[in-house]
Motif scaffolding. Structure first.
Motif, PDB file in Angstrom:
ATOM      1  N   VAL A 109       0.840  -1.202   0.000  1.00  0.00           N
ATOM      2  CA  VAL A 109       0.000   0.000   0.000  1.00  0.00           C
ATOM      3  C   VAL A 109       0.873   1.249   0.000  1.00  0.00           C
ATOM      4  O   VAL A 109       2.036   1.218   0.422  1.00  0.00           O
ATOM      5  N   GLU A 110       0.300   2.323  -0.485  1.00  0.00           N
ATOM      6  CA  GLU A 110       0.910   3.640  -0.369  1.00  0.00           C
ATOM      7  C   GLU A 110       0.344   4.309   0.879  1.00  0.00           C
ATOM      8  O   GLU A 110      -0.827   4.129   1.211  1.00  0.00           O
ATOM      9  N   VAL A 111       1.172   5.081   1.566  1.00  0.00           N
ATOM     10  CA  VAL A 111       0.760   5.726   2.814  1.00  0.00           C
ATOM     11  C   VAL A 111       1.188   7.186   2.781  1.00  0.00           C
ATOM     12  O   VAL A 111       2.318   7.505   2.427  1.00  0.00           O
ATOM     13  N   ARG A 112       0.244   8.065   3.126  1.00  0.00           N
ATOM     14  CA  ARG A 112       0.575   9.489   3.272  1.00  0.00           C
ATOM     15  C   ARG A 112      -0.063  10.020   4.537  1.00  0.00           C
ATOM     16  O   ARG A 112      -1.199   9.692   4.862  1.00  0.00           O
ATOM     17  N   PRO A 171       7.632  12.084  27.073  1.00  0.00           N
ATOM     18  CA  PRO A 171       7.586  12.827  25.803  1.00  0.00           C
ATOM     19  C   PRO A 171       6.159  13.235  25.441  1.00  0.00           C
ATOM     20  O   PRO A 171       5.190  12.634  25.913  1.00  0.00           O
ATOM     21  N   ALA A 172       6.070  14.239  24.564  1.00  0.00           N
ATOM     22  CA  ALA A 172       4.763  14.686  24.071  1.00  0.00           C
ATOM     23  C   ALA A 172       4.345  13.750  22.945  1.00  0.00           C
ATOM     24  O   ALA A 172       4.675  13.965  21.785  1.00  0.00           O
ATOM     25  N   LEU A 173       3.650  12.677  23.292  1.00  0.00           N
ATOM     26  CA  LEU A 173       3.252  11.696  22.288  1.00  0.00           C
ATOM     27  C   LEU A 173       2.140  12.248  21.403  1.00  0.00           C
ATOM     28  O   LEU A 173       1.292  13.027  21.866  1.00  0.00           O
ATOM     29  N   THR A 174       2.159  11.837  20.166  1.00  0.00           N
ATOM     30  CA  THR A 174       1.137  12.273  19.214  1.00  0.00           C
ATOM     31  C   THR A 174       0.596  11.074  18.450  1.00  0.00           C
ATOM     32  O   THR A 174       1.202  10.002  18.420  1.00  0.00           O
ATOM     33  N   ILE A 175      -0.552  11.271  17.869  1.00  0.00           N
ATOM     34  CA  ILE A 175      -1.139  10.292  16.950  1.00  0.00           C
ATOM     35  C   ILE A 175      -1.208  10.940  15.581  1.00  0.00           C
ATOM     36  O   ILE A 175      -1.701  12.064  15.440  1.00  0.00           O
ATOM     37  N   ARG A 176      -0.695  10.240  14.576  1.00  0.00           N
ATOM     38  CA  ARG A 176      -0.791  10.732  13.205  1.00  0.00           C
ATOM     39  C   ARG A 176      -1.918  10.003  12.490  1.00  0.00           C
ATOM     40  O   ARG A 176      -2.111   8.794  12.669  1.00  0.00           O
ATOM     41  N   THR A 177      -2.650  10.737  11.699  1.00  0.00           N
ATOM     42  CA  THR A 177      -3.664  10.132  10.843  1.00  0.00           C
ATOM     43  C   THR A 177      -3.167  10.175   9.405  1.00  0.00           C
ATOM     44  O   THR A 177      -2.332  11.010   9.046  1.00  0.00           O
ATOM     45  N   GLY A 178      -3.651   9.260   8.593  1.00  0.00           N
ATOM     46  CA  GLY A 178      -3.174   9.209   7.221  1.00  0.00           C
ATOM     47  C   GLY A 178      -4.128   8.483   6.310  1.00  0.00           C
ATOM     48  O   GLY A 178      -5.164   7.959   6.741  1.00  0.00           O
ATOM     49  N   ALA A 179      -3.788   8.462   5.050  1.00  0.00           N
ATOM     50  CA  ALA A 179      -4.562   7.754   4.026  1.00  0.00           C
ATOM     51  C   ALA A 179      -3.710   6.621   3.472  1.00  0.00           C
ATOM     52  O   ALA A 179      -2.498   6.762   3.321  1.00  0.00           O
ATOM     53  N   VAL A 180      -4.355   5.508   3.181  1.00  0.00           N
ATOM     54  CA  VAL A 180      -3.678   4.384   2.525  1.00  0.00           C
ATOM     55  C   VAL A 180      -4.468   4.008   1.286  1.00  0.00           C
ATOM     56  O   VAL A 180      -5.694   4.134   1.253  1.00  0.00           O
ATOM     57  N   TRP A 181      -3.769   3.571   0.255  1.00  0.00           N
ATOM     58  CA  TRP A 181      -4.419   3.084  -0.951  1.00  0.00           C
ATOM     59  C   TRP A 181      -3.506   2.059  -1.604  1.00  0.00           C
ATOM     60  O   TRP A 181      -2.311   1.990  -1.304  1.00  0.00           O
ATOM     61  N   ARG A 182      -4.059   1.241  -2.479  1.00  0.00           N
ATOM     62  CA  ARG A 182      -3.302   0.147  -3.082  1.00  0.00           C
ATOM     63  C   ARG A 182      -2.211   0.684  -3.993  1.00  0.00           C
ATOM     64  O   ARG A 182      -2.454   1.558  -4.826  1.00  0.00           O
ATOM     65  N   ARG A 183      -1.018   0.143  -3.846  1.00  0.00           N
ATOM     66  CA  ARG A 183       0.111   0.571  -4.657  1.00  0.00           C
ATOM     67  C   ARG A 183      -0.176   0.303  -6.137  1.00  0.00           C
ATOM     68  O   ARG A 183      -0.611  -0.779  -6.515  1.00  0.00           O
TER      69      ARG A 183
END
Length: 294
Positions: free
Chosen positions: A154-157, A261-273
Protein backbone atom coordinates in the motif's frame (compact mmCIF):
# COMPACT_ATOMS: atom_id res chain seq x y z
CA UNK A 1 -24.13 -0.40 -39.06
CA UNK A 2 -21.82 2.45 -38.11
CA UNK A 3 -22.61 5.41 -35.89
CA UNK A 4 -21.51 7.86 -38.58
CA UNK A 5 -24.12 6.40 -40.96
CA UNK A 6 -26.79 6.82 -38.31
CA UNK A 7 -25.69 10.42 -37.73
CA UNK A 8 -25.87 11.18 -41.47
CA UNK A 9 -29.24 9.47 -41.72
CA UNK A 10 -30.71 11.46 -38.82
CA UNK A 11 -29.34 14.72 -40.20
CA UNK A 12 -31.02 14.15 -43.59
CA UNK A 13 -34.22 12.90 -41.94
CA UNK A 14 -34.48 16.03 -39.80
CA UNK A 15 -33.44 18.53 -42.47
CA UNK A 16 -35.14 16.78 -45.43
CA UNK A 17 -32.50 18.48 -47.54
CA UNK A 18 -29.13 17.00 -48.51
CA UNK A 19 -27.39 20.37 -48.72
CA UNK A 20 -28.42 21.51 -45.25
CA UNK A 21 -27.72 18.06 -43.78
CA UNK A 22 -24.24 18.12 -45.33
CA UNK A 23 -23.49 21.55 -43.84
CA UNK A 24 -24.79 20.40 -40.44
CA UNK A 25 -22.59 17.27 -40.65
CA UNK A 26 -19.51 19.18 -41.84
CA UNK A 27 -19.10 17.09 -45.00
CA UNK A 28 -19.47 17.82 -48.70
CA UNK A 29 -22.91 17.12 -50.17
CA UNK A 30 -21.65 14.46 -52.64
CA UNK A 31 -19.92 12.66 -49.74
CA UNK A 32 -23.11 12.70 -47.69
CA UNK A 33 -25.18 11.40 -50.62
CA UNK A 34 -22.72 8.57 -51.15
CA UNK A 35 -22.73 7.66 -47.45
CA UNK A 36 -26.53 7.49 -47.41
CA UNK A 37 -26.50 5.22 -50.48
CA UNK A 38 -23.94 2.97 -48.80
CA UNK A 39 -26.10 2.85 -45.68
CA UNK A 40 -29.19 1.97 -47.70
CA UNK A 41 -27.20 -0.85 -49.27
CA UNK A 42 -26.27 -2.15 -45.82
CA UNK A 43 -29.83 -2.15 -44.49
CA UNK A 44 -31.23 -3.44 -47.78
CA UNK A 45 -33.90 -0.79 -48.25
CA UNK A 46 -34.40 2.75 -49.49
CA UNK A 47 -34.61 5.21 -46.63
CA UNK A 48 -35.39 8.37 -48.59
CA UNK A 49 -37.41 9.40 -51.61
CA UNK A 50 -35.29 11.94 -53.50
CA UNK A 51 -37.91 13.52 -55.78
CA UNK A 52 -39.77 15.69 -56.20
CA UNK A 53 -38.24 16.52 -52.83
CA UNK A 54 -36.55 14.61 -50.03
CA UNK A 55 -38.84 12.60 -47.75
CA UNK A 56 -38.59 9.51 -45.58
CA UNK A 57 -39.76 6.20 -46.94
CA UNK A 58 -41.89 4.02 -44.61
CA UNK A 59 -38.72 2.05 -43.79
CA UNK A 60 -36.87 5.28 -43.00
CA UNK A 61 -39.71 6.38 -40.72
CA UNK A 62 -39.40 3.11 -38.77
CA UNK A 63 -35.63 3.50 -38.46
CA UNK A 64 -35.60 7.15 -37.33
CA UNK A 65 -36.63 6.74 -33.62
CA UNK A 66 -34.27 3.77 -33.24
CA UNK A 67 -31.40 5.74 -34.78
CA UNK A 68 -32.01 8.66 -32.44
CA UNK A 69 -32.07 6.34 -29.44
CA UNK A 70 -28.81 4.64 -30.45
CA UNK A 71 -27.10 8.01 -30.93
CA UNK A 72 -28.38 9.23 -27.56
CA UNK A 73 -27.04 6.10 -25.87
CA UNK A 74 -23.71 6.50 -27.62
CA UNK A 75 -23.48 10.12 -26.47
CA UNK A 76 -24.28 9.06 -22.88
CA UNK A 77 -21.64 6.34 -23.02
CA UNK A 78 -19.07 8.78 -24.36
CA UNK A 79 -19.88 11.29 -21.61
CA UNK A 80 -19.67 8.60 -18.94
CA UNK A 81 -16.29 7.41 -20.17
CA UNK A 82 -14.98 10.96 -20.33
CA UNK A 83 -16.24 11.67 -16.79
CA UNK A 84 -14.62 8.49 -15.46
CA UNK A 85 -11.32 9.34 -17.18
CA UNK A 86 -11.41 12.79 -15.57
CA UNK A 87 -12.22 11.39 -12.13
CA UNK A 88 -15.74 12.83 -12.09
CA UNK A 89 -17.71 9.57 -12.02
CA UNK A 90 -17.57 6.11 -10.54
CA UNK A 91 -17.59 4.90 -6.94
CA UNK A 92 -15.07 4.55 -4.13
CA UNK A 93 -15.11 2.30 -1.06
CA UNK A 94 -13.38 4.13 1.78
CA UNK A 95 -12.69 2.89 5.29
CA UNK A 96 -12.14 5.21 8.25
CA UNK A 97 -11.30 5.32 11.93
CA UNK A 98 -13.98 7.25 13.83
CA UNK A 99 -11.76 9.98 15.37
CA UNK A 100 -10.35 10.90 11.97
CA UNK A 101 -13.63 12.55 11.01
CA UNK A 102 -12.96 15.11 13.76
CA UNK A 103 -9.54 15.97 12.33
CA UNK A 104 -10.94 18.24 9.63
CA UNK A 105 -11.52 15.44 7.15
CA UNK A 106 -15.27 15.92 7.20
CA UNK A 107 -14.79 19.33 5.58
CA UNK A 108 -12.43 17.89 2.95
CA UNK A 109 -14.89 15.12 2.10
CA UNK A 110 -17.75 17.61 1.88
CA UNK A 111 -15.71 19.69 -0.58
CA UNK A 112 -14.90 16.58 -2.63
CA UNK A 113 -18.58 15.62 -2.82
CA UNK A 114 -19.48 19.13 -3.94
CA UNK A 115 -16.75 19.06 -6.59
CA UNK A 116 -17.66 15.57 -7.86
CA UNK A 117 -21.41 15.23 -7.22
CA UNK A 118 -21.84 12.24 -9.55
CA UNK A 119 -19.27 10.09 -7.76
CA UNK A 120 -20.37 7.48 -5.25
CA UNK A 121 -18.63 7.35 -1.86
CA UNK A 122 -19.30 4.30 0.30
CA UNK A 123 -17.83 4.60 3.81
CA UNK A 124 -17.36 1.89 6.42
CA UNK A 125 -15.93 2.22 9.91
CA UNK A 126 -13.11 -0.18 10.79
CA UNK A 127 -9.82 -0.44 12.63
CA UNK A 128 -6.67 0.61 10.84
CA UNK A 129 -5.35 -2.92 10.36
CA UNK A 130 -8.66 -4.12 8.90
CA UNK A 131 -8.68 -1.19 6.49
CA UNK A 132 -5.14 -1.86 5.29
CA UNK A 133 -5.95 -5.53 4.69
CA UNK A 134 -9.09 -4.57 2.75
CA UNK A 135 -7.15 -2.09 0.59
CA UNK A 136 -4.38 -4.60 -0.02
CA UNK A 137 -6.90 -7.28 -1.09
CA UNK A 138 -8.93 -4.92 -3.31
CA UNK A 139 -12.01 -4.90 -1.06
CA UNK A 140 -11.58 -1.16 -0.45
CA UNK A 141 -10.12 1.65 -2.52
CA UNK A 142 -8.72 3.71 0.33
CA UNK A 143 -8.51 3.87 4.10
CA UNK A 144 -8.30 6.74 6.57
CA UNK A 145 -6.20 5.30 9.36
CA UNK A 146 -4.16 5.90 12.49
CA UNK A 147 -0.44 5.75 11.75
CA UNK A 148 1.84 3.89 11.66
CA UNK A 149 0.47 0.91 9.71
CA UNK A 150 1.90 -2.09 7.90
CA UNK A 151 2.91 -0.58 4.54
CA UNK A 152 3.31 -3.80 2.51
CA UNK A 153 1.48 -3.41 -0.80
CA UNK A 154 0.00 0.00 0.00
CA UNK A 155 0.91 3.64 -0.37
CA UNK A 156 0.76 5.73 2.81
CA UNK A 157 0.58 9.49 3.27
CA UNK A 158 0.17 11.46 6.48
CA UNK A 159 -2.81 13.78 6.86
CA UNK A 160 -2.57 15.32 10.33
CA UNK A 161 -0.86 14.98 13.70
CA UNK A 162 -2.62 15.47 17.04
CA UNK A 163 -1.52 15.25 20.68
CA UNK A 164 -2.43 12.43 23.04
CA UNK A 165 -4.28 13.27 26.25
CA UNK A 166 -4.46 11.43 29.54
CA UNK A 167 -8.01 10.72 30.74
CA UNK A 168 -8.12 10.95 34.56
CA UNK A 169 -10.90 10.08 37.04
CA UNK A 170 -12.43 13.04 38.86
CA UNK A 171 -10.75 13.52 42.24
CA UNK A 172 -7.58 11.69 41.21
CA UNK A 173 -4.22 13.12 42.27
CA UNK A 174 -3.50 14.07 38.63
CA UNK A 175 -6.90 15.68 38.01
CA UNK A 176 -6.80 19.43 37.44
CA UNK A 177 -3.38 19.32 35.78
CA UNK A 178 -2.89 20.73 32.29
CA UNK A 179 -0.08 18.29 31.49
CA UNK A 180 1.03 14.90 32.78
CA UNK A 181 4.42 13.31 32.15
CA UNK A 182 4.29 9.76 30.83
CA UNK A 183 6.44 8.49 33.72
CA UNK A 184 3.75 9.66 36.17
CA UNK A 185 1.51 6.87 34.86
CA UNK A 186 3.97 4.14 35.81
CA UNK A 187 2.08 3.00 38.92
CA UNK A 188 -1.41 3.74 37.62
CA UNK A 189 -3.87 1.05 36.51
CA UNK A 190 -4.66 1.78 32.88
CA UNK A 191 -7.72 1.38 30.70
CA UNK A 192 -6.03 0.71 27.37
CA UNK A 193 -7.10 0.48 23.75
CA UNK A 194 -7.22 -3.07 22.34
CA UNK A 195 -4.21 -3.89 20.22
CA UNK A 196 -5.72 -5.60 17.19
CA UNK A 197 -7.52 -2.62 15.53
CA UNK A 198 -4.23 -0.65 15.30
CA UNK A 199 -1.32 -2.85 16.45
CA UNK A 200 1.44 -0.51 15.29
CA UNK A 201 -0.07 2.38 17.30
CA UNK A 202 -0.43 0.13 20.37
CA UNK A 203 3.17 -1.06 20.10
CA UNK A 204 4.40 2.51 19.66
CA UNK A 205 2.81 3.43 23.02
CA UNK A 206 4.39 0.39 24.71
CA UNK A 207 7.81 1.41 23.40
CA UNK A 208 7.33 4.94 24.75
CA UNK A 209 6.41 3.54 28.17
CA UNK A 210 9.47 1.28 28.08
CA UNK A 211 11.68 4.25 27.27
CA UNK A 212 10.15 6.02 30.30
CA UNK A 213 11.14 3.06 32.48
CA UNK A 214 7.94 1.10 33.00
CA UNK A 215 5.47 -1.38 31.52
CA UNK A 216 1.88 -0.08 31.63
CA UNK A 217 -0.35 -1.89 34.14
CA UNK A 218 -3.33 -2.61 31.91
CA UNK A 219 -6.43 -3.64 33.85
CA UNK A 220 -8.99 -3.32 31.03
CA UNK A 221 -8.93 -3.11 27.24
CA UNK A 222 -11.58 -1.23 25.20
CA UNK A 223 -12.47 -0.61 21.58
CA UNK A 224 -14.68 2.47 21.84
CA UNK A 225 -14.18 5.93 23.28
CA UNK A 226 -17.40 5.77 25.28
CA UNK A 227 -16.17 2.61 26.99
CA UNK A 228 -12.86 4.21 27.93
CA UNK A 229 -14.51 7.37 29.22
CA UNK A 230 -17.08 5.44 31.21
CA UNK A 231 -14.55 3.10 32.83
CA UNK A 232 -12.21 5.98 33.73
CA UNK A 233 -15.15 7.88 35.21
CA UNK A 234 -15.93 4.77 37.27
CA UNK A 235 -12.41 4.85 38.72
CA UNK A 236 -11.16 1.67 37.01
CA UNK A 237 -7.96 3.42 35.92
CA UNK A 238 -6.51 6.20 33.79
CA UNK A 239 -6.49 6.11 30.02
CA UNK A 240 -4.99 7.82 27.01
CA UNK A 241 -6.91 9.29 24.10
CA UNK A 242 -6.32 10.87 20.69
CA UNK A 243 -7.16 14.59 20.88
CA UNK A 244 -10.00 14.13 18.38
CA UNK A 245 -11.77 11.82 20.86
CA UNK A 246 -11.50 14.20 23.82
CA UNK A 247 -14.90 15.33 25.10
CA UNK A 248 -14.52 18.35 27.39
CA UNK A 249 -17.19 18.37 30.06
CA UNK A 250 -17.66 14.60 30.05
CA UNK A 251 -18.91 13.79 33.57
CA UNK A 252 -16.51 12.19 35.99
CA UNK A 253 -13.26 12.68 34.04
CA UNK A 254 -10.57 15.27 33.45
CA UNK A 255 -8.15 15.61 30.56
CA UNK A 256 -4.47 16.57 30.57
CA UNK A 257 -2.02 16.66 27.70
CA UNK A 258 0.57 13.88 27.79
CA UNK A 259 4.15 15.23 27.83
CA UNK A 260 7.73 14.12 28.47
CA UNK A 261 7.59 12.83 25.80
CA UNK A 262 4.76 14.69 24.07
CA UNK A 263 3.25 11.70 22.29
CA UNK A 264 1.14 12.27 19.21
CA UNK A 265 -1.14 10.29 16.95
CA UNK A 266 -0.79 10.73 13.21
CA UNK A 267 -3.66 10.13 10.84
CA UNK A 268 -3.17 9.21 7.22
CA UNK A 269 -4.56 7.75 4.03
CA UNK A 270 -3.68 4.38 2.53
CA UNK A 271 -4.42 3.08 -0.95
CA UNK A 272 -3.30 0.15 -3.08
CA UNK A 273 0.11 0.57 -4.66
CA UNK A 274 -0.20 1.18 -8.41
CA UNK A 275 -3.92 2.04 -8.34
CA UNK A 276 -4.34 4.49 -11.24
CA UNK A 277 -8.00 5.36 -10.71
CA UNK A 278 -8.59 9.03 -11.67
CA UNK A 279 -11.45 9.22 -9.15
CA UNK A 280 -9.20 7.92 -6.37
CA UNK A 281 -6.55 10.47 -7.34
CA UNK A 282 -9.12 13.26 -7.09
CA UNK A 283 -10.29 11.98 -3.69
CA UNK A 284 -6.73 11.82 -2.36
CA UNK A 285 -6.07 15.35 -3.60
CA UNK A 286 -9.04 16.46 -1.50
CA UNK A 287 -8.13 14.69 1.74
CA UNK A 288 -4.35 14.87 1.77
CA UNK A 289 -2.99 18.01 3.31
CA UNK A 290 0.57 18.99 2.44
CA UNK A 291 2.76 16.40 4.14
CA UNK A 292 5.99 14.67 3.16
CA UNK A 293 5.83 11.02 2.05
CA UNK A 294 6.30 8.62 4.96
Amino acid sequence: MELRHLRYFVAVAEELHFGRAAARSFVAQPTLSQQIKTFEGEVGARLFERSPRVSLTPVGAVLLPHARRVLDEAACAEAAVRAAAEGRAGALRVGYEAPIMRDGLAESIRAFRADVPDAGLHFWEAGSREQVEAVREGRADAGLVLLPVDERGVEVRAIAESPIFVVIPEGHRLAGRETVALAELSDEPQVAWARDPAPEVYDQYLRACGAAGFVPRVVQEVRHAESLLGLVAAGVGVGTMHAARVQPGYPGVAFARLVEPALTIRTGAVWRRGDGSPLLARFLDAVLRPAPPL
